[in-house]
Design an enzyme around this catalytic site. Structure first.
Site, mmCIF file in Angstrom:
data_model
loop_
_atom_site.group_PDB
_atom_site.id
_atom_site.type_symbol
_atom_site.label_atom_id
_atom_site.label_comp_id
_atom_site.label_asym_id
_atom_site.label_seq_id
_atom_site.Cartn_x
_atom_site.Cartn_y
_atom_site.Cartn_z
ATOM 1 N N PRO A 161 0.817 -1.212 0.000
ATOM 2 C CA PRO A 161 0.000 0.000 0.000
ATOM 3 C C PRO A 161 0.852 1.264 0.000
ATOM 4 C CG PRO A 161 -0.834 -1.585 1.590
ATOM 5 C CD PRO A 161 0.487 -2.111 1.103
ATOM 6 N N LYS A 194 4.025 4.369 6.006
ATOM 7 C CA LYS A 194 3.184 3.208 5.753
ATOM 8 C C LYS A 194 2.865 2.433 7.029
ATOM 9 C CE LYS A 194 4.987 2.631 1.088
ATOM 10 N NZ LYS A 194 5.531 1.677 0.111
#
Length: 279
Positions: A2, A51
């Site tokens: 992601p 992240k």
């Protein structure tokens, strides 16, 4: 893996559901913390750091999680059926009267003292979506190793935190250079860093990592995942190879007409495709 904007949205969902609420259910389904007693504690906030996700609880405790490639936090309302995957894939459950956050396939689930958060995230560079964003420091860190390939340097969270492979490829395209171009050869590294911040900020509340400004499916990116398709700008077929070193290598995409610089030797377009340029 992601991108930082996806993690930002995940943190926002967790914060909306959990912050200010007392945990009625708290399960960490990992051996190191399976017996942790968190029910009854109030959630203070859920914040992203690059992240990484930090869910802070009263009493000075933080739940540190990372999604990596396959992890996901899903949020469900009271009585709503959980649909994020098999129960065997659940690694964390945080429930309140407002709703329940369920962490699926989380490769990192760690409890630590809030005061010790730097042990988990202190190595990160300036966060593109965080209060510590510092473009000058990001440029300084990138240029500290001028021979390093640009895509690899952008993915190094120690330089600037939040860029994944989608943005690394798209930023190379927008800079007009291939992913293997040495950082030191960039004409305007400050402009690249500013563009990175603009892209993630524009996408922090929407999905798709849109870099072209076009939200239509198949039109959201310039080169990422477009191997064998025409470059939206010039019509040349987009090529693909890998950058980085195993096991951390990732797919690279580039337009051989719009992007100058080094590239691996060999065939990179799908078999049967023919390069085309529009002048």
């Amino acid at each position: 893996m992601p991108e930082g904007d996806s993690v930002y949205r995940a943190a926002a969902r967790l914060h909306e559901t959990l912050a200010g609420q007392v945990l009625t259910t708290a399960e960490l389904r990992v051996p190191a913390h399976a017996t942790a007693a968190l029910a009854g504690r109030r959630v203070l906030e859920a914040v992203p750091r690059g992240k990484h996700l930090l869910t802070r609880l009263e009493g000075g405790t933080t739940l540190h999680t990372h999604l990596r490639m396959d992890g996901r936090w899903a949020v469900f309302g009271p009585g709503e059926r959980w649909t994020g995957g098999p129960h065997a894939q659940i690694r964390a459950v945080l429930g309140t009267e407002r709703g329940t956050a369920v962490g699926y396939r989380l490769p990192v689930v760690e409890l630590l003292r809030t005061a010790d958060e730097p042990r988990a995230v202190g190595h990160l560079g300036p966060d593109l979506l965080g209060p510590d964003w510092d473009p000058a420091e990001a440029v300084r860190r990138l240029l500290a190793h001028p021979a390093r390939p640009l895509a690899e340097a952008l993915l190094d969270q120690r330089n600037l935190a939040g860029i994944g492979n989608v943005y690394a490829n798209e930023l190379c395209y927008l800079a007009g250079v291939t992913p293997w171009t040495p950082v030191g050869e960039l004409a305007s590294p400050d402009r690249l860093v500013t563009r990175a911040h603009q892209l993630l900020d524009a996408n922090r509340l929407r999905s798709g990592h849109i870099t072209t400004g076009d939200t239509r499916r198949g039109h959201q990116h310039w080169v990422y995942d477009r191997a064998g398709r025409p470059c939206p700008r010039c019509g040349t077929l987009v090529l693909t190879a890998h950058h980085g070193t195993p096991p951390q290598d990732r797919p690279a995409y580039w337009c051989p007409y719009c992007q100058r610089g080094p590239a691996p030797a060999g065939r990179h377009a799908p078999l049967g495709s023919r390069a085309r340029r529009a002048y």
